[in-house]
Design a protein around this motif. Structure first.
Motif, PDB file in Angstrom:
ATOM      1  N   UNK B 198       0.847  -1.190   0.000  1.00 53.63           N
ATOM      2  CA  UNK B 198       0.000   0.000   0.000  1.00 53.63           C
ATOM      3  C   UNK B 198       0.882   1.239   0.000  1.00 53.63           C
ATOM      4  N   UNK B 199       0.607   2.121  -0.921  1.00 54.58           N
ATOM      5  CA  UNK B 199       1.478   3.285  -1.052  1.00 54.58           C
ATOM      6  C   UNK B 199       1.392   4.168   0.192  1.00 54.58           C
ATOM      7  N   UNK B 200       0.165   4.310   0.741  1.00 54.03           N
ATOM      8  CA  UNK B 200       0.034   5.185   1.894  1.00 54.03           C
ATOM      9  C   UNK B 200       0.784   4.614   3.091  1.00 54.03           C
ATOM     10  N   UNK B 201       0.837   3.283   3.170  1.00 54.08           N
ATOM     11  CA  UNK B 201       1.582   2.679   4.260  1.00 54.08           C
ATOM     12  C   UNK B 201       3.082   2.828   4.075  1.00 54.08           C
ATOM     13  N   UNK B 202       3.484   2.805   2.805  1.00 54.29           N
ATOM     14  CA  UNK B 202       4.909   3.018   2.527  1.00 54.29           C
ATOM     15  C   UNK B 202       5.326   4.393   3.034  1.00 54.29           C
ATOM     16  N   UNK B 203       4.481   5.372   2.771  1.00 52.75           N
ATOM     17  CA  UNK B 203       4.792   6.726   3.228  1.00 52.75           C
ATOM     18  C   UNK B 203       4.839   6.739   4.759  1.00 52.75           C
ATOM     19  N   UNK B 204       3.874   6.065   5.337  1.00 49.77           N
ATOM     20  CA  UNK B 204       3.829   6.050   6.794  1.00 49.77           C
ATOM     21  C   UNK B 204       5.089   5.423   7.369  1.00 49.77           C
ATOM     22  N   UNK B 205       5.551   4.340   6.710  1.00 49.15           N
ATOM     23  CA  UNK B 205       6.773   3.687   7.188  1.00 49.15           C
ATOM     24  C   UNK B 205       7.924   4.686   7.179  1.00 49.15           C
ATOM     25  N   UNK B 206       7.996   5.415   6.053  1.00 51.55           N
ATOM     26  CA  UNK B 206       9.089   6.385   5.963  1.00 51.55           C
ATOM     27  C   UNK B 206       8.894   7.525   6.957  1.00 51.55           C
ATOM     28  N   UNK B 207       7.632   7.835   7.222  1.00 56.43           N
ATOM     29  CA  UNK B 207       7.299   8.866   8.181  1.00 56.43           C
ATOM     30  C   UNK B 207       7.826   8.481   9.565  1.00 56.43           C
ATOM     31  N   UNK B 208       7.690   7.217   9.852  1.00 54.52           N
ATOM     32  CA  UNK B 208       8.103   6.760  11.177  1.00 54.52           C
ATOM     33  C   UNK B 208       9.573   6.416  11.246  1.00 54.52           C
ATOM     34  N   UNK B 209      10.100   5.893  10.150  1.00 53.21           N
ATOM     35  CA  UNK B 209      11.512   5.483  10.195  1.00 53.21           C
ATOM     36  C   UNK B 209      12.392   6.499   9.473  1.00 53.21           C
ATOM     37  N   UNK B 210      12.683   6.172   8.249  1.00 53.75           N
ATOM     38  CA  UNK B 210      13.522   7.096   7.483  1.00 53.75           C
ATOM     39  C   UNK B 210      13.165   6.976   6.014  1.00 53.75           C
ATOM     40  N   UNK B 211      13.640   7.925   5.207  1.00 53.47           N
ATOM     41  CA  UNK B 211      13.261   7.954   3.801  1.00 53.47           C
ATOM     42  C   UNK B 211      13.821   6.762   3.038  1.00 53.47           C
ATOM     43  N   UNK B 212      13.083   6.390   2.002  1.00 53.21           N
ATOM     44  CA  UNK B 212      13.476   5.247   1.199  1.00 53.21           C
ATOM     45  C   UNK B 212      14.831   5.411   0.539  1.00 53.21           C
ATOM     46  N   UNK B 213      15.170   6.634   0.194  1.00 51.92           N
ATOM     47  CA  UNK B 213      16.431   6.826  -0.513  1.00 51.92           C
ATOM     48  C   UNK B 213      17.614   6.487   0.380  1.00 51.92           C
ATOM     49  N   UNK B 214      17.390   6.566   1.672  1.00 48.37           N
ATOM     50  CA  UNK B 214      18.476   6.242   2.594  1.00 48.37           C
ATOM     51  C   UNK B 214      18.672   4.728   2.684  1.00 48.37           C
ATOM     52  N   UNK B 215      17.563   4.026   2.708  1.00 46.15           N
ATOM     53  CA  UNK B 215      17.700   2.572   2.831  1.00 46.15           C
ATOM     54  C   UNK B 215      17.855   1.907   1.473  1.00 46.15           C
ATOM     55  N   UNK B 216      17.433   2.575   0.428  1.00 49.22           N
ATOM     56  CA  UNK B 216      17.503   1.964  -0.903  1.00 49.22           C
ATOM     57  C   UNK B 216      18.148   2.924  -1.909  1.00 49.22           C
ATOM     58  N   UNK B 217      19.380   3.335  -1.689  1.00 48.86           N
ATOM     59  CA  UNK B 217      19.972   4.313  -2.619  1.00 48.86           C
ATOM     60  C   UNK B 217      20.102   3.746  -4.032  1.00 48.86           C
ATOM     61  N   UNK B 218      20.541   2.508  -4.138  1.00 52.91           N
ATOM     62  CA  UNK B 218      20.700   1.898  -5.451  1.00 52.91           C
ATOM     63  C   UNK B 218      19.335   1.758  -6.120  1.00 52.91           C
ATOM     64  N   UNK B 219      18.365   1.328  -5.311  1.00 52.92           N
ATOM     65  CA  UNK B 219      17.004   1.200  -5.831  1.00 52.92           C
ATOM     66  C   UNK B 219      16.533   2.510  -6.413  1.00 52.92           C
TER      67      UNK B 219
END
Lengths: 176, 374, 508, 400
Positions: B198-219
Motif C-alpha cells: 500500500x502506497x500510503x503505508x509506505x509513506x507512513x513507514x518512511x514517516x516513522x523510520x527514514x526515507x526510502x532513498x536512505x535505505x535503498x539508494x541503489x534502488x
C-alpha cells in the motif's frame, strides 16, 4: 607538428554514467541558475522591441543619394545594373530637357527599380557605382511585406530613404 | 460507505484531475522555460495577456488553442479507428495511476483546529486520506497500469501507416517492456523494507523510520533510470528519436491527438516524480514533523517540541509533497537537457545487462540484510 | 614591292601602303584615333607612333609608307611610353563623363587607357580642366560635346571627302580647339550619323540612340539594311527583343563602310507598329488565336472562285518569302494574277541612297519570272469586281495617284501576312503576323542585281511565325498541297533562281 | 529429430526501405538517404545528393570574375569566407598576382574565424542529432559571437562577398583586434563547456566511438581530405603540405585522430578550433600595416572611390572593369586551399574575356559524402545520424 587527439579511458568513472551525468548537469545547471538568478547570459534578444544595432558596414536595403538640390545623384550609367549578379536592378535613362538647371548632366534615371526580393545583398552595385549614387548604408533589412510589389522599390522611394543617420547626401565631392 | 466518503472521493477525483491536467500544461511551460534558461535563451514570451507578458505563461493557453483548432490529419491509408484510439490509450494509464498517489496525510475535518497527541492516524467520522483510491495492492496496481502505456504507443505506430512510426512503435514496445521489469524489480527492495504494497503505508513507514532513498539508494537510481525510460525522454527517447525517426510513433499525429501524446508524456513525468517522492523521499513526510507538531531531537540540542494544530501540519505536509514532486520533475528535466540520446541496442544492453542484474542484486542484498537484522 | 620588318617579322607590301596598314595585315593592331582607312591621313592624334630604326624620333604609322628594309617596332617600351603620354594628354581635359557618355563601352579612350596608361591623374583638381561647350546640337541627328572631343578631325574629313560638303571645321586653338559647323549650316546631309559613327570618342553622338541602351548590353548581328534598294551591309544592335541601331558593315562592293541616315534609322522597321498576334476583322481588329485566324483565312480564300483570287507580293520582303507565296498561290490556290506592294519612292543621291526605298523589288521580279502588276491594277480589278479575294504579303502598298486603302476595301477578302501595320494589314480581314526583316533569314536582291543573303539577326518573337510556316498551315487547312516544310527547302528552291551571290560583306 | 536450418525457422522477412530525407531533421543540407533496413540494421544505403544543385559552375560562366564571389558564398555556407578566399586565390594564381602582406594576413584571420564557425556549427549539428540540444545551442552561441565580428568586418553575417580578386572589399575596422581578442576566449570557453558535457560522457562515447570507422587507406581511396581524413591519422593539411597565404609564418599544429571514427572526427574538429584560434591570435600580433589590395595601376581591382568620382582616368578604369570584367589572360589553373571540410579546389579556365570560361569546383564534402554508404553499412539506423553529422555534408558545396 601533427599530434594525436585524446581519447578518454573508459574506466568506472565513465562507464557508470552517473559521475559524468552529474558533471554535465553541473554545467547546465550553472547556466540555469545564472540565468534565473541575477546575471543573464542570454544571447537571444526580443527582436522587434530590442534591436541589435547593425554595424556601419551592414548591407541593408538600397537607397539613392541626392545632390544638394534634391535631384538624384544617379546618372543612369547602368554600372550597378551591369554588376548585379542577381539582375535585380532595372533602369530607364531619361535626359534633362534643354534649359533645365541640370541640363549639363544631361542624363538621369527616369525609372529606377530594384527588386529587393531578387537582391542578394552582395553590395556589388554599391561598389560599381562611379557616382556614389546607390548605397546600402540604410541600416534597414528587407522586412516582410504583404505583397511582392511592396518590395519592388521605385526611384522616388529609393531617393527618400536615408542612411542610418538620416542623411540623404553622399560622400561624392563632385558638385557637378 | 458514508455520504462523506462519496463526496470526499468525488472532490478528490475532480481536484486531482483538474490538478494534473493543469500540471501537465504547466509542465510544457516549465520545460520550455527551463531549457531556455539552461541554453542561454529567452524562451517563449510572445503570447501576452494584454500588456502582461507573465513570463510566457499565456503560451499554455495559446498552445491549447492552437492544438484545438489545428487540422486533425489522418493519413489516407491509416486505420482510422486505431489511429483515434491510440492517444486515448496512451494518456489513460497516466491519469489512472495518479489515483493511488498519496499526496497528503489523513485529514480529519472534525479536528482541524485541535492539537493531536494520540497518533498519526485519525479514524474519525470526518477523516479521509488525501489519496483518491486506497488500494491494497497499490504498487502492483501502479505497475500493472503503467504497463499498459505501451499499448497506446504501439497502436499509434502501427495505425499510422508510416515506416518511421512503425520503427518508433517497435522501439517503444521493446523499450517499455524491458524497462517494465526493472521498474518493478527496483522497487522490490522498497517493498521488502517497507513491508507493504500500500502506497500510503509506505509513506507512513518512511514517516516513522527514514526515507526510502536512505535505505535503498541503489534502488532509487535504478528506479529513476527505469522511470525515465518509461516516460520515453532523453536519454531514452528512442521511440521518438527526433533526429533519427523524425517523431517516432506519433509522427502522423496533429492537433489534440498529438497534444494527448505530448501531455501524456509530460504528465508521466509528474506521475513518476510523485512515485519517486512516495517511494524514496517519504511522500508527504516532513522531517521532524509529527501529527502533533515538530519534534526536534538533535544530538547536541536535545529534544524540543513545538505543538501545531492539525490543519497547519496537513498544509505543511501537502506543501512538502508538492515541493518534492517539483524538485524531482526538475531533476528529470535537467537530465533531459544535459544528456545525448542512447542507441537502441545500448539501451537494451543497459536495461538487461546492467539495470536488471543490479536490481536483482539489490533485492538479494536487501533481503539478506533484512533477514540478518530480524 | 618593299619588304620590311615589323616587330621582328618580315612582310612584303605593295608600294605606298602605310605602316599601319602593313601592321594590320600582320594582325598587329596599332592604336589610333584619327586614322580611318577610307579617309585621308591627318596624323594628328599621334597615337599610332611607332619606332622605326635609324629614325631618331617616333613616327606616325598611319602616315609613313612602308619602305624597303624598314625595321619597325610597335610595342617596345619607348612606344608604349609615348602612347601613355598621349593618353595622359588626351585625358587631361577630358570630363568625367563616362557615366553619362553614350560612347563608354566602345570608346577608344577607354580601350587605350586600359592598354597603355592605367596611371592616376596628375591634375591637381578637376576644376583646372578646360571647360568647353557640351551637347551642342549639330543637326537633327547629331549632338556634339566639345569637352570629349580629341580633335582627330575624322568627322571634318568625312564631310569634306565623302559627302563633299565641307561644313565642319576646327575652331580655336590649343586646349580650346573644337569642331564646329559652318555658320548658318546644320549637319544634315543624309550621312550625318556617320560622323557620330566614326567618332572614336563620345564627342559626336546620335540623338536617336542617345541614352536608349548602354552599348555593352547590345548584341550585334549581321544583316542587310532594309531601307532602300542599295542593300548596304550592316550590323544590327539589339537587346531583349528590341533593335537599337544599324551600323555599317564593311562591304567594298556596295557600301564600303558607310550607311546613310535613313539606313541607320531603318532599325525602326523592327520596332515600330508591330503586329504581335493574329487578329480578325476589318476596321476594328480583334486579337485571335492562330487557330481561328488561319481557319478564317482558309475559309475566306477557299470560298472565292479561283479566277477571282489574287496574290500581292512584297518588295519589302525576302525572295524566299515571296517565292513561298508565289508557290502557294499558284499551286495551292490556282492564282495567276500577281501584284506588287511596295513602299513609295524617295530621294536618291550619287552615293548610297536609291530612289527605290524597297530592298527587294528586283528579287520579286526574279522570283515571279515576270513583272508583277502594279497596285493600281489590283485596285482597278477590285473596283470592277474581277478580283474578290487577295492574299497579301508585306505591310506597305503605295499606288501612284490612287489611295490604295479605299480600293482595297472593295475586296471581299484580304488576308494579310505582315510584320507591322500598314496599308495592306489595315484593309485586311485576317492579319497573320510574321517576323520583321531582322527576325527572318533570306535574300535581298539589290538594285544592281546583287543577291545578298542574310541570317536571322534576332529571334522570332512569341506569337509570330515565319511566312513559309504560315502558308504551310494555311495549305493544311485548305487541304491543299504546299511543298515546303522548312526554311531550308524554300532556300534551296530559291537558290537556283538567283544571280551569282554578291560580294559578301566582311567583318564590320 | 529432423534437422532444421536456421533460415527455415525464422519467418521470412523482406528488408524495409526507408527514405531518409530530403526533408528529414537530420538530413540537413538536403540530401536523401534511401536505407534498406533489416530491423534497424542498415543492409544497404543509397545516398542521393543533388537536391541543392543550382548550377554553380554554369552560373559562374555567366557572370564576370568578380560576380562569382556572391556565388562562392553559397558553396559552403557555414564558412563562406574560406570559399571566397579559395576562389580569389585561384584567380590570382591565374593572373600571377601576389596580394600585399596585410591582405594575406587579413585573409588568414578571417578564414580561420570562418573555420571556427564552420567546425562549431558542424559539431553542434552532430551533437544535436545525438539529442544533445544544449550543446548545439552553446556552440551556435560561440559561433554567433564570431559572426558579430564578421558582420562588422564584411557587412553581412553569412553572405559576406568580401574578398576581391587582388584584395579585399574593405580594410579591417578599427577595433577589430580588440574585439577578436575579447571574443575568441569567450567562444573557446563555450566550446570547452561542450567538451565537458560530451567528451567523457559514456552515452556520447558509445554513440560515436567505433562508429563510422574508416581506415586511412579507404579514406584516401575515397578522396577524403580535411578533418575527416585527419581523423584517420593522416596528417594532410593543405596549409602545412602546400602552404599558401602566410601560413608558413604561423605556428600551428595539426590534430589527427587514431581510429577514424565519429569520435575522432568530432574531437579533431574541436581541436582544430583551438589551433585556428591560435593562428588568429598570432596573425593579429603580426598583422602588418600597408595596403590591402594590389595597386590600382594593375587594372585588376576597382580603383579608389574618391579618384573614381573625380578623375577621368579612374572612371575609365572603373567602367572597363565593370563593363567587361577583369581581363584574365587565357589559360587554366587548379588552385586549392584548406577549407573547413578539406581541400577546396577551383579549376578555372579563362579564354581572355572578362568571364570565366569554365569554373569547376572540387568540393571537399563531395568526396567525403561518397563514403557514407560504406561507413553505415551493417550498422544501425541511429548510427547514420552521427556519421552523417561528423562528415559534415554541406549541400551548397556538395551539390553546387
Amino acid at each position: 607538428m601533427p599530434y594525436v587527439v585524446k581519447r578518454p579511458e573508459r574506466d568506472i568513472w565513465e562507464q557508470s554514467y552517473i559521475p559524468e551525468t552529474v558533471r554535465g548537469m553541473g554545467v547546465t545547471l550553472r547556466h540555469f541558475f545564472r540565468n534565473v538568478i541575477g546575471r543573464r547570459d542570454t544571447v537571444t534578444i526580443l527582436y522587434p522591441e530590442v534591436q541589435r544595432p547593425y554595424p556601419p558596414r551592414f548591407r541593408g536595403l538600397h537607397r539613392l543619394t541626392q545632390r544638394d538640390d534634391g535631384s538624384p545623384r544617379c546618372t543612369a550609367c547602368m554600372c550597378c545594373q551591369t554588376a548585379c549578379p542577381a539582375e535585380c536592378i532595372h533602369i530607364v535613362a531619361g535626359s534633362y530637357p534643354d534649359g533645365h538647371p541640370l541640363a549639363f548632366v544631361e542624363k538621369y534615371p527616369a525609372e529606377f527599380w530594384i527588386d529587393e526580393l531578387r537582391c542578394v545583398f552582395c553590395g556589388l552595385c554599391v561598389e560599381a557605382c562611379p557616382c556614389d549614387a546607390i548605397r546600402m548604408d540604410t541600416g534597414l533589412h528587407a522586412r516582410p511585406v504583404e505583397a511582392r510589389p511592396h518590395l519592388m522599390y521605385e526611384r522616388n522611394l529609393l531617393l527618400s530613404i536615408t542612411d542610418a543617420k538620416g542623411d540623404v547626401l553622399t560622400a561624392n565631392p563632385r558638385k557637378k | 460507505m458514508t455520504t462523506f466518503f462519496v463526496v470526499a472521493t468525488a472532490a478528490k477525483l475532480v481536484l486531482f484531475l483538474v490538478g494534473i491536467i493543469t500540471c501537465g500544461a504547466l509542465m510544457v511551460w516549465v520545460e520550455r522555460r527551463m531549457s531556455a534558461m539552461i541554453q542561454d535563451r529567452i524562451g517563449p514570451v510572445r503570447a501576452n495577456a494584454g500588456p502582461f507578458r507573465l513570463w510566457g505563461l499565456v503560451h499554455i493557453a495559446a498552445d491549447g488553442l492552437k492544438m484545438m483548432i489545428k487540422e486533425d490529419f489522418i493519413p489516407r491509408r491509416a486505420d482510422k479507428l486505431l489511429h483515434a484510439l491510440a492517444p486515448m490509450l496512451a494518456i489513460f494509464p497516466v491519469l489512472v495511476t495518479f489515483a493511488v498517489v498519496p499526496f497528503g496525510p489523513t485529514i480529519d475535518f472534525g479536528h482541524l483546529g485541535s492539537v493531536n497527541h494520540l497518533g498519526p492516524l485519525f479514524e474519525g467520522r470526518w477523516a479521509t486520506t488525501l489519496q483518491v483510491a486506497q488500494v491494497d495492492v497499490g504498487l502492483l496496481f501502479v505497475l500493472a497500469i503503467a504497463g499498459t502505456g505501451v499499448v497506446g504507443a504501439v497502436i499509434a505506430g502501427a495505425a499510422s501507416d508510416n515506416r518511421y512510426s512503425l520503427l518508433g512503435s517497435l522501439r517503444a514496445a521493446s523499450q517499455l517492456v524491458s524497462y517494465e521489469v526493472t521498474l518493478g524489480l527496483s522497487l522490490v527492495g522498497c517493498v521488502l523494507v517497507f513491508g507493504t504494497l500500500r502506497l500510503e503505508d509506505m509513506v507512513l513507514w518512511q514517516h516513522h523510520h527514514t526515507w526510502g532513498v536512505v535505505v535503498q539508494p541503489l534502488g532509487f537510481v535504478l528506479f529513476l533510470a527505469a522511470a525515465i525510460a518509461e516516460s520515453k525522454r532523453t536519454p531514452f527517447d528512442l521511440p521518438e528519436g527526433e533526429s533519427e525517426i523524425v517523431a517516432g510513433y506519433f509522427v502522423e499525429y496533429s492537433g489534440m491527438k498529438f497534444a494527448a501524446f505530448y501531455l501524456g508524456e509530460l504528465m508521466e513525468i509528474g506521475v513518476l516524480a510523485c512515485f519517486l517522492a512516495v517511494f524514496f523521499f517519504g511522500g508527504w513526510d516532513v522531517p521532524f514533523l509529527r501529527a502533533d507538531g515538530i519534534h526536534l531531537s538533535l544530538p547536541m540540542l536535545g529534544a524540543k517540541f513545538w505543538a501545531m494544530p492539525h490543519w497547519s501540519v496537513v498544509l505543511l505536509q501537502l506543501g512538502a509533497f508538492g515541493l518534492k514532486v517539483c524538485g524531482l520533475i526538475f531533476l528529470q528535466m535537467a537530465i533531459r537537457w544535459t544528456l545525448p540520446r542512447m542507441r537502441y541496442d545500448q539501451l537494451m544492453e543497459l536495461g538487461w545487462k546492467a539495470i536488471l542484474p543490479l536490481s536483482l542484486a539489490n533485492v538479494a542484498v536487501t533481503a539478506v540484510v533484512l533477514h540478518a537484522l530480524r | 614591292m618593299p619588304k620590311l620588318t615589323i616587330d621582328g617579322r618580315e612582310i612584303e607590301v605593295e608600294a605606298g601602303v602605310t605602316l599601319i596598314e602593313a601592321a594590320r595585315r600582320m594582325g598587329i593592331k596599332t592604336p589610333h584615333f584619327c586614322w580611318h582607312p577610307e579617309l585621308s591621313v591627318a596624323a594628328n592624334c599621334r597615337m599610332c607612333l611607332v619606332e622605326i630604326e635609324k629614325n631618331p624620333k617616333l613616327q606616325p604609322a598611319c602616315q609613313i609608307p612602308a619602305a624597303e628594309g624598314m625595321v619597325v617596332h610597335t610595342e617596345n617600351p619607348r612606344v608604349r611610353e609615348a602612347r601613355r603620354a598621349i593618353m595622359e594628354y588626351l585625358l587631361l581635359n577630358h570630363p568625367v563623363d563616362c557615366p553619362i557618355c553614350d560612347q563608354s563601352g566602345e570608346c577608344k579612350l577607354q580601350d587605350y587607357y586600359m592598354l597603355y596608361d592605367l596611371k592616376s591623374s596628375r591634375l591637381a583638381s578637376e576644376e583646372d580642366k578646360v571647360r568647353k561647350r557640351k551637347h551642342v546640337p549639330f543637326g537633327p541627328h547629331v549632338v556634339y560635346d566639345a569637352e570629349r572631343c580629341v580633335m582627330c578631325t575624322r568627322c571634318v574629313r568625312f564631310c569634306a571627302e565623302y559627302v563633299k560638303d565641307p561644313m565642319l571645321c576646327e575652331v580655336h586653338r590649343g586646349d580650346h580647339s573644337e569642331i564646329d559647323v559652318s555658320p548658318d549650316r546644320t549637319l544634315e546631309h543624309g550621312y550625318s550619323l556617320m560622323t557620330a559613327h566614326i567618332c572614336p570618342v563620345g564627342a559626336l553622338t546620335s540623338r536617336d540612340f542617345r541614352f536608349q541602351c548602354r552599348v555593352w548590353f547590345l548584341k550585334a548581328a549581321e544583316t542587310i539594311c532594309p531601307g532602300c534598294a542599295t542593300g548596304c551591309s550592316a550590323c544590327l544592335d539589339h537587346n531583349r527583343g528590341r533593335a537599337f541601331r544599324l551600323r555599317p558593315r564593311v562591304n567594298n562592293a556596295v557600301n564600303r563602310c558607310w550607311l546613310c541616315d535613313d539606313g541607320v534609322l531603318s532599325y525602326r522597321f523592327h520596332n515600330d507598329h508591330r503586329l504581335c498576334s493574329p487578329s480578325l476583322g476589318r476596321g476594328n481588329p480583334q486579337p485571335a488565336s492562330w487557330e481561328d485566324a488561319l481557319s478564317e483565312a482558309a475559309a475566306a480564300l477557299g470560298k472565292t472562285p479561283k479566277a477571282e483570287r489574287a496574290a500581292v507580293l512584297s518588295a519589302e520582303r525576302t525572295c524566299e518569302e515571296n517565292w513561298a507565296l508565289i508557290v502557294f498561290a499558284r499551286e495551292a490556290l490556282g492564282i495567276e494574277r500577281f501584284f506588287l506592294a511596295a513602299r513609295p519612292d524617295g530621294t536618291a543621291d550619287q552615293r548610297l541612297r536609291s530612289a527605290d526605298k524597297n530592298p527587294n523589288r528586283a528579287g520579286v521580279r526574279l522570283m515571279l519570272g515576270a513583272e508583277p502588276e502594279p497596285m493600281t491594277a489590283l485596285l482597278e480589278a477590285a473596283t470592277a469586281g474581277r478580283i474578290r479575294a487577295v492574299i497579301a504579303l508585306g505591310a506597305e502598298a503605295s499606288a501612284a495617284g490612287v489611295e490604295p486603302s479605299t480600293g482595297l476595301l472593295r475586296l471581299g477578302t484580304v488576308v494579310s501576312i505582315a510584320e507591322r501595320t500598314g496599308t495592306l494589314p489595315d484593309a485586311a480581314h485576317v492579319r497573320l503576323p510574321c517576323g520583321s526583316w531582322a527576325q527572318s533569314a533570306g535574300t535581298f536582291v539589290n538594285a544592281k542585281g546583287m543577291a545578298q543573303e542574310f541570317g536571322r539577326a534576332m529571334p522570332l518573337g512569341d506569337g509570330l511565325l515565319d511566312v513559309h510556316e504560315i502558308l504551310a498551315r494555311l495549305a493544311r487547312r485548305l487541304d491543299l498541297s504546299f511543298p515546303y516544310k522548312t526554311a531550308a527547302e524554300v532556300r534551296t528552291a530559291v537558290a537556283g533562281r538567283l544571280p551569282e551571290a554578291g560580294a559578301a560583306g566582311g567583318a564590320p | 529429430m529432423e534437422e532444421y536450418r536456421e533460415e527455415e525457422l525464422t519467418l521470412p522477412a523482406e528488408p524495409m526501405l526507408l527514405h531518409m530525407g530530403p526533408s528529414h531533421p537530420a538530413m540537413h543540407g538536403t540530401v536523401r538517404c534511401v536505407v534498406k533496413l533489416d530491423g534497424e540494421t542498415v543492409v544497404g544505403s543509397d545516398v542521393q545528393i543533388g537536391y541543392l544543385h543550382r548550377g554553380f559552375e554554369k552560373e559562374c560562366e555567366w557572370g564576370t570574375w568578380t560576380q562569382v564571389f556572391p556565388y562562392t558564398d553559397r558553396l559552403n555556407y557555414a564558412s563562406p569566407l574560406l570559399n571566397n578566399i579559395g576562389y580569389a586565390l585561384a584567380v590570382e594564381k591565374l593572373l600571377g598576382l601576389q596580394v600585399p602582406a596585410r591582405c594575406q594576413y587579413i585573409r588568414v584571420i578571417l578564414g580561420e574565424l570562418a573555420r571556427i564557425c564552420d567546425h562549431s556549427v558542424c559539431s553542434a549539428a552532430m551533437a544535436m542529432e545525438l539529442g544533445a540540444f544544449t550543446v548545439f545551442l552553446y556552440l551556435v552561441k560561440a559561433r554567433e559571437w564570431i559572426f558579430d565580428i564578421l558582420e562588422e568586418v564584411t557587412g553581412a553575417r553569412v553572405t559576406h562577398a568580401f574578398c576581391r580578386i587582388g584584395g579585399l572589399r574593405w580594410d579591417l575596422p578599427e577595433n577589430f583586434a580588440d574585439r577578436v581578442r575579447s571574443v575568441l576566449p569567450k567562444s573557446l570557453e563555450a566550446i570547452h563547456e561542450c567538451e565537458q558535457l560530451l567528451l567523457r560522457n559514456r552515452i556520447f562515447m558509445d554513440r560515436t566511438m567505433g562508429v563510422g570507422t574508416i581506415t586511412p587507406e579507404r579514406a584516401l581511396a575515397w578522396g577524403w581530405t580535411g578533418p575527416c581524413l585527419r581523423s584517420t591519422g593522416v596528417a594532410y593539411d593543405v596549409r602545412k603540405a602546400h602552404p599558401y597565404l602566410v601560413y608558413e609564418d604561423l605556428d600551428f599544429d595539426i590534430p589527427v585522430g587514431s581510429q577514424g571514427d565519429n569520435y575522432d572526427r568530432f574531437v579533431c574538429r574541436l581541436e582544430e578550433i583551438r589551433q585556428s584560434a591560435r593562428i588568429v591570435m598570432q596573425a593579429l600580433d603580426k598583422l602588418p600595416d600597408g595596403p590591402i589590395a594590389v595597386p590600382d595601376d594593375t587594372g585588376i581591382l576597382l580603383p579608389q572611390k574618391l579618384e573614381t568620382y573625380t578623375t577621368i582616368e579612374r572612371t575609365i578604369q572603373h567602367f572597363k572593369i565593370i563593363m567587361e570584367g577583369i581581363q584574365v589572360p587565357p589559360g587554366e589553373v587548379y588552385s586549392y586551399s584548406e577549407a573547413a571540410n578539406g581541400e577546396l579546389g577551383f579549376y578555372l579556365v579563362s579564354n581572355g574575356s572578362g568571364k570565366p570560361w569554365k569554373c569547376r569546383v572540387r568540393p571537399p564534402c563531395f568526396a567525403n559524402v561518397q563514403a557514407l554508404s560504406e561507413l553505415t553499412r551493417g550498422r544501425l539506423l541511429p548510427d547514420i545520424i552521427p556519421t552523417f553529422g561528423s562528415i559534415n555534408m554541406i549541400g551548397g558545396e556538395c551539390d553546387r
